[in-house]
Scaffold this active site. Sequence first.
Site: not given
Length: 271
Positions: A15, A138, A151, A155
């Site tokens: 996805s 990110s 997160y 990252k």
Amino acid sequence: MSFAGKTAWITGASSGIGAALARTLSSDGASVILSGRDEARLAQVAQDCDSKTLLLPFDVRDEDAMHVATEKAIDWQGGIDLFVANAGISQRSRATQTAMQVYHDIIDIDLTAQIAASQALLPHFAGRGSGHLVFISSVAGKIGIPLRTAYCAAKHGLVGYADALRAELSQTGVSVHVACPGSVATNVSRNALSADGSPRGRSDSVIDNGMPPEEAAQRILDGVARGEREIIVARGGESSWGEQRRTPDDLFDQVAAMVANGYMETIEAEG
């Protein structure tokens, strides 16, 4: 640079950005290997692809399964030209309320598993003396974003690993790229972990109004084709944040020059 005739392997391909990368690469004539946990969803993505596809479903945290998949991926078309470490999961919770297991889970998936997959492929890439390793970090891998401490930690770590790896491989012909997307209209917020580790189950407006995955995928691949080492994939304020924290190319060049001048050999000889 065209990806026609190349073989690309994408994790997290069921996805979002991963699926969009698969479709875009396929439309450019690349053969595509799709990995993720859900084989049925991978099969749906494969149906949208115009070229040869291979499904290699596995959980990125299962290193044994990952090594088996790596052998199959390399054997399928005689080698991998492009590997995209895209699998990941996000977070929406305050640090003061977040269970430590959430940190373990996110860092395992977003950082450790991506490193393990890359390490398994390094002998293949270095042996061929060519290829592209692409890490999907990110904007939150360049600056700290509230409600995403785990997160951001993962990252940021992925950027650090990729930057050091790029320097080490700078004399081999293998290129390393880091893509830093901002808000992209995917299920990332809906699938994000809450404070207790359960899926959040709902999206938010900044994600819903974000960049279409197809645009993000094209920007990433255009950056790879141009040889960009750090690719900021964002709009508006998020783009500004990413650009402000972008690592200057001359700094990358300086570190690569250290490697070219024998830095690694000197340190190893001292030990």
